[in-house]
Each structure stands twice: as structure tokens, then as C-alpha cells.
Design a protein around this motif. Structure first.
Motif, PDB file in Angstrom:
ATOM      1  N   ARG A   6       6.766  17.829 -25.796  1.00 55.28           N
ATOM      2  CA  ARG A   6       8.606  18.070 -25.840  1.00 55.28           C
ATOM      3  C   ARG A   6       8.111  17.521 -27.159  1.00 55.28           C
ATOM      4  O   ARG A   6       9.308  18.120 -28.048  1.00 55.28           O
ATOM      5  N   GLU A   7       8.383  16.272 -26.915  1.00 44.47           N
ATOM      6  CA  GLU A   7       8.480  15.589 -28.834  1.00 44.47           C
ATOM      7  C   GLU A   7       7.731  16.051 -29.627  1.00 44.47           C
ATOM      8  O   GLU A   7       8.002  16.245 -30.853  1.00 44.47           O
ATOM      9  N   VAL A   8       6.342  16.332 -29.443  1.00 43.77           N
ATOM     10  CA  VAL A   8       5.520  16.973 -30.962  1.00 43.77           C
ATOM     11  C   VAL A   8       6.287  17.718 -31.022  1.00 43.77           C
ATOM     12  O   VAL A   8       5.790  18.461 -32.247  1.00 43.77           O
ATOM     13  N   THR A   9       6.199  18.720 -30.300  1.00 46.25           N
ATOM     14  CA  THR A   9       7.243  20.650 -30.967  1.00 46.25           C
ATOM     15  C   THR A   9       8.477  20.185 -30.499  1.00 46.25           C
ATOM     16  O   THR A   9       8.949  21.754 -31.787  1.00 46.25           O
ATOM     17  N   GLY A  10       9.255  19.548 -29.974  1.00 43.67           N
ATOM     18  CA  GLY A  10      11.154  19.327 -30.876  1.00 43.67           C
ATOM     19  C   GLY A  10      11.419  21.131 -29.596  1.00 43.67           C
ATOM     20  O   GLY A  10      12.184  20.741 -29.782  1.00 43.67           O
ATOM     21  N   HIS A  11      10.898  21.043 -28.730  1.00 37.60           N
ATOM     22  CA  HIS A  11      10.758  21.742 -27.577  1.00 37.60           C
ATOM     23  C   HIS A  11      11.043  21.748 -26.080  1.00 37.60           C
ATOM     24  O   HIS A  11      10.457  20.870 -24.900  1.00 37.60           O
ATOM     25  N   GLN A  12      12.930  21.057 -26.283  1.00 36.91           N
ATOM     26  CA  GLN A  12      12.984  20.012 -24.493  1.00 36.91           C
ATOM     27  C   GLN A  12      12.371  21.282 -23.556  1.00 36.91           C
ATOM     28  O   GLN A  12      12.744  21.498 -22.679  1.00 36.91           O
ATOM     29  N   SER A  13      12.855  22.745 -24.158  1.00 35.53           N
ATOM     30  CA  SER A  13      13.002  24.076 -22.802  1.00 35.53           C
ATOM     31  C   SER A  13      11.680  24.031 -21.880  1.00 35.53           C
ATOM     32  O   SER A  13      11.280  24.196 -20.516  1.00 35.53           O
ATOM     33  N   ILE A  14      10.019  23.131 -22.554  1.00 33.87           N
ATOM     34  CA  ILE A  14       9.314  23.458 -21.630  1.00 33.87           C
ATOM     35  C   ILE A  14       9.296  22.563 -20.330  1.00 33.87           C
ATOM     36  O   ILE A  14       9.710  22.243 -19.816  1.00 33.87           O
ATOM     37  N   VAL A  15       9.331  23.211 -18.942  1.00 33.40           N
ATOM     38  CA  VAL A  15       9.188  22.959 -17.752  1.00 33.40           C
ATOM     39  C   VAL A  15       8.019  22.874 -17.559  1.00 33.40           C
ATOM     40  O   VAL A  15       7.417  21.727 -16.594  1.00 33.40           O
ATOM     41  N   TYR A  16       7.109  23.573 -17.805  1.00 35.05           N
ATOM     42  CA  TYR A  16       5.870  23.593 -16.904  1.00 35.05           C
ATOM     43  C   TYR A  16       4.270  24.379 -18.216  1.00 35.05           C
ATOM     44  O   TYR A  16       4.213  24.991 -18.923  1.00 35.05           O
ATOM     45  N   ALA A  17       2.841  23.649 -18.068  1.00 32.23           N
ATOM     46  CA  ALA A  17       2.253  24.333 -18.396  1.00 32.23           C
ATOM     47  C   ALA A  17       1.100  25.157 -17.663  1.00 32.23           C
ATOM     48  O   ALA A  17      -0.131  24.612 -16.715  1.00 32.23           O
ATOM     49  N   ASP A  18       0.664  25.866 -18.289  1.00 31.52           N
ATOM     50  CA  ASP A  18      -0.415  27.024 -17.164  1.00 31.52           C
ATOM     51  C   ASP A  18      -1.257  27.013 -17.838  1.00 31.52           C
ATOM     52  O   ASP A  18      -1.982  25.733 -18.248  1.00 31.52           O
ATOM     53  N   MET A  19      -2.834  27.237 -17.521  1.00 33.59           N
ATOM     54  CA  MET A  19      -3.768  27.092 -17.144  1.00 33.59           C
ATOM     55  C   MET A  19      -5.022  27.853 -16.894  1.00 33.59           C
ATOM     56  O   MET A  19      -4.892  28.693 -15.728  1.00 33.59           O
ATOM     57  N   GLN A  20      -6.418  27.647 -18.226  1.00 36.79           N
ATOM     58  CA  GLN A  20      -7.436  28.475 -17.449  1.00 36.79           C
ATOM     59  C   GLN A  20      -8.275  27.701 -18.327  1.00 36.79           C
ATOM     60  O   GLN A  20      -8.145  27.248 -19.608  1.00 36.79           O
ATOM     61  N   ALA A  21      -9.313  27.697 -17.592  1.00 37.58           N
ATOM     62  CA  ALA A  21     -11.332  27.438 -18.504  1.00 37.58           C
ATOM     63  C   ALA A  21     -11.214  28.207 -19.514  1.00 37.58           C
ATOM     64  O   ALA A  21     -11.478  29.551 -18.666  1.00 37.58           O
ATOM     65  N   THR A  22     -12.342  28.145 -20.141  1.00 41.91           N
ATOM     66  CA  THR A  22     -12.176  29.192 -20.399  1.00 41.91           C
ATOM     67  C   THR A  22     -14.139  28.505 -21.424  1.00 41.91           C
ATOM     68  O   THR A  22     -14.252  27.634 -21.815  1.00 41.91           O
ATOM     69  N   ARG A  23     -14.441  29.708 -21.138  1.00 39.48           N
ATOM     70  CA  ARG A  23     -16.540  29.684 -22.060  1.00 39.48           C
ATOM     71  C   ARG A  23     -17.040  30.812 -23.423  1.00 39.48           C
ATOM     72  O   ARG A  23     -16.763  31.708 -21.858  1.00 39.48           O
ATOM     73  N   PHE A  24     -16.706  30.806 -23.958  1.00 42.92           N
ATOM     74  CA  PHE A  24     -17.580  31.290 -24.985  1.00 42.92           C
ATOM     75  C   PHE A  24     -18.484  31.522 -25.122  1.00 42.92           C
ATOM     76  O   PHE A  24     -19.131  30.307 -25.560  1.00 42.92           O
TER      77      PHE A  24
END
Length: 236
Positions: free
Chosen positions: A128-146
Motif C-alpha cells: 500500500r505504501e509503495v503503490t499509494g493505494h490504501q484500498s488494497i485488501v488482499y493478494a490473489d496468487m498463482q504459481a507459473t512455469r514458463f
């Protein structure tokens, strides 16, 4: 799991993000944490082959596809490439860690620890501090393999109703040659954005705003390593 002390650079990170909508943070995790995540992905046997089937996200068992005949695999490849000629397309291996966590599908697995770390109060406060977006609540996620032949064509991650504020990519490939491809590319818009690219660098975290045009360059047929990462979006 823990990340290195990056708070000393917080003002520089915030400035970079505010100026161009993206930031590259090398050596983000302590080395033991980064190594543990990499080994977890490298030892994982079951992956999905992800691609875009006429606007619908498609998942096939990667192990199952590898058991197809050469003709069957070639027909799928041709279908994927035909769509890539004119439309948004991607082809890579993935593990839906967000779904696994929410559905309690793999209790006790290290994937759950990764998800909880990215959704910890300390980590989300940092984002939130880096992006300036205090609205962020959570991070979704996947692992990727290219792997060789995999790619992700140009897009901006803006999907109605997904509430994506920023995207992230934690690179987890110990050694990668630039001529293998697999770069995260931000093309120039010819105006205020000069464009930039990030080749896979072990334990580097990239965060970038949504919407923002980007793609992952084609992984060459002579690449002998896998491009591993933990990716997703910060959402409200």
C-alpha cells in the motif's frame, strides 16, 4: 518466511512507482525463503497447462497433455497459435494457489504459507505504501512455469469486476539466460512511457499498476531452464 529490510529504500520505491507505474525490487526475500519457494515449485509434479480458449481461461492437466500423441499436441498448439495471431493469448503451466488456499485443497502444504505471507498485514502495508493505494485488501496468487514455447501476449490486466489495483511477479529462477526470452516487457506508448523490460532475476519482485500494457516474451526452443514465478494481483 520473511523479506529483506527494504524499508530503507521505501522513498525511492514509492517515487519509481509514482513516476512510471512499476517498480523492480531485487533480493526481496531473505535467501532461505526464496530458495524454499523455488524448491517447492521445482519439486511440484502436477501443473495445469493454461491458455485462452476463445476468451475463456482453460486449464488442462500438463501431465495429461504430455501423454497425448504428437498429433494431438500439435493440433492444440496450432489452435493456440492461430488465436495468438489476432487476439489475446497465453500458454504456460500454472498452479492456482489462491483457489487451493480458499478451498483448503492441500492442508499443510507450503503453498498455504506462501499465500499467507503475501496476505500478511506487514506485506500488504508495504505494498500500500509503495503503490499509494490504501484500498488494497488482499493478494490473489498463482504459481507459473514458463517452458520452451510458452508466452503471454500483450494485454493490460484490466478485467471488469476483478478489482485489480496492481500486479506482481516474484521471480524464482536461479539461472536464466537473456537469449532464452521470458522477459516481462512494458512497451513504449510513444508519449510519456519509454518502455522497459525485466528479464527473470532470482528473488526479484516486480510490482506494476493496472491497467498497464505488458507481455512475456516467447521462451525459445533452446531454453533449458524453467521460468518459475509467483504472480497475481493486489485487489480491493
Amino acid at each position: 518466511m520473511k523479506f529483506n529490510n527494504v524499508r530503507s529504500d521505501i522513498s525511492a520505491l514509492t517515487k519509481s512507482y509514482s513516476e512510471c507505474g512499476r517498480v523492480h525490487i531485487p533480493e526481496f526475500l531473505d535467501i532461505q525463503s526464496a530458495d524454499k519457494i523455488h524448491h517447492s515449485l521445482a519439486e511440484q509434479l502436477e501443473w495445469n497447462l493454461a491458455w485462452n480458449d476463445q476468451g475463456r481461461h482453460a486449464d488442462l492437466s500438463y501431465t495429461g497433455v504430455m501423454g497425448w500423441t504428437n498429433e494431438q499436441r500439435e493440433l492444440l498448439s496450432q489452435k493456440i497459435h492461430r488465436q495468438a495471431e489476432t487476439e489475446f493469448q497465453y500458454c504456460y503451466s500454472a498452479i492456482p494457489i489462491f483457489d487451493i488456499y480458499k478451498n483448503k485443497a492441500m492442508p499443510g502444504h507450503f503453498f498455504n504459507d506462501i499465500y499467507e505471507f503475501f496476505n500478511s498485514a506487514k506485506f500488504l502495508a508495504f505494498v500500500r505504501e509503495v503503490t499509494g493505494h490504501q484500498s488494497i485488501v488482499y493478494a490473489d496468487m498463482q504459481a507459473t512455469r514458463f517452458s520452451k514455447g510458452h508466452f503471454l501476449t500483450e494485454h493490460d490486466d484490466a478485467v471488469q469486476g476483478k478489482n485489480r489495483v496492481a500486479a506482481y511477479v516474484l521471480n524464482l529462477t536461479p539461472q536464466w539466460r537473456r537469449d532464452w526470452g521470458g522477459a516481462l516487457v512494458f512497451p513504449s506508448d510513444g508519449k510519456t512511457n519509454d518502455g522497459e523490460l525485466f528479464f527473470p532475476k532470482f528473488n526479484a519482485l516486480n510490482i506494476f499498476s493496472v491497467p498497464q500494457k505488458h507481455f512475456v516474451s516467447y521462451v525459445t526452443p533452446f531454453a533449458v531452464a524453467q521460468r518459475y514465478s509467483i504472480t497475481g494481483w493486489f485487489r480491493y
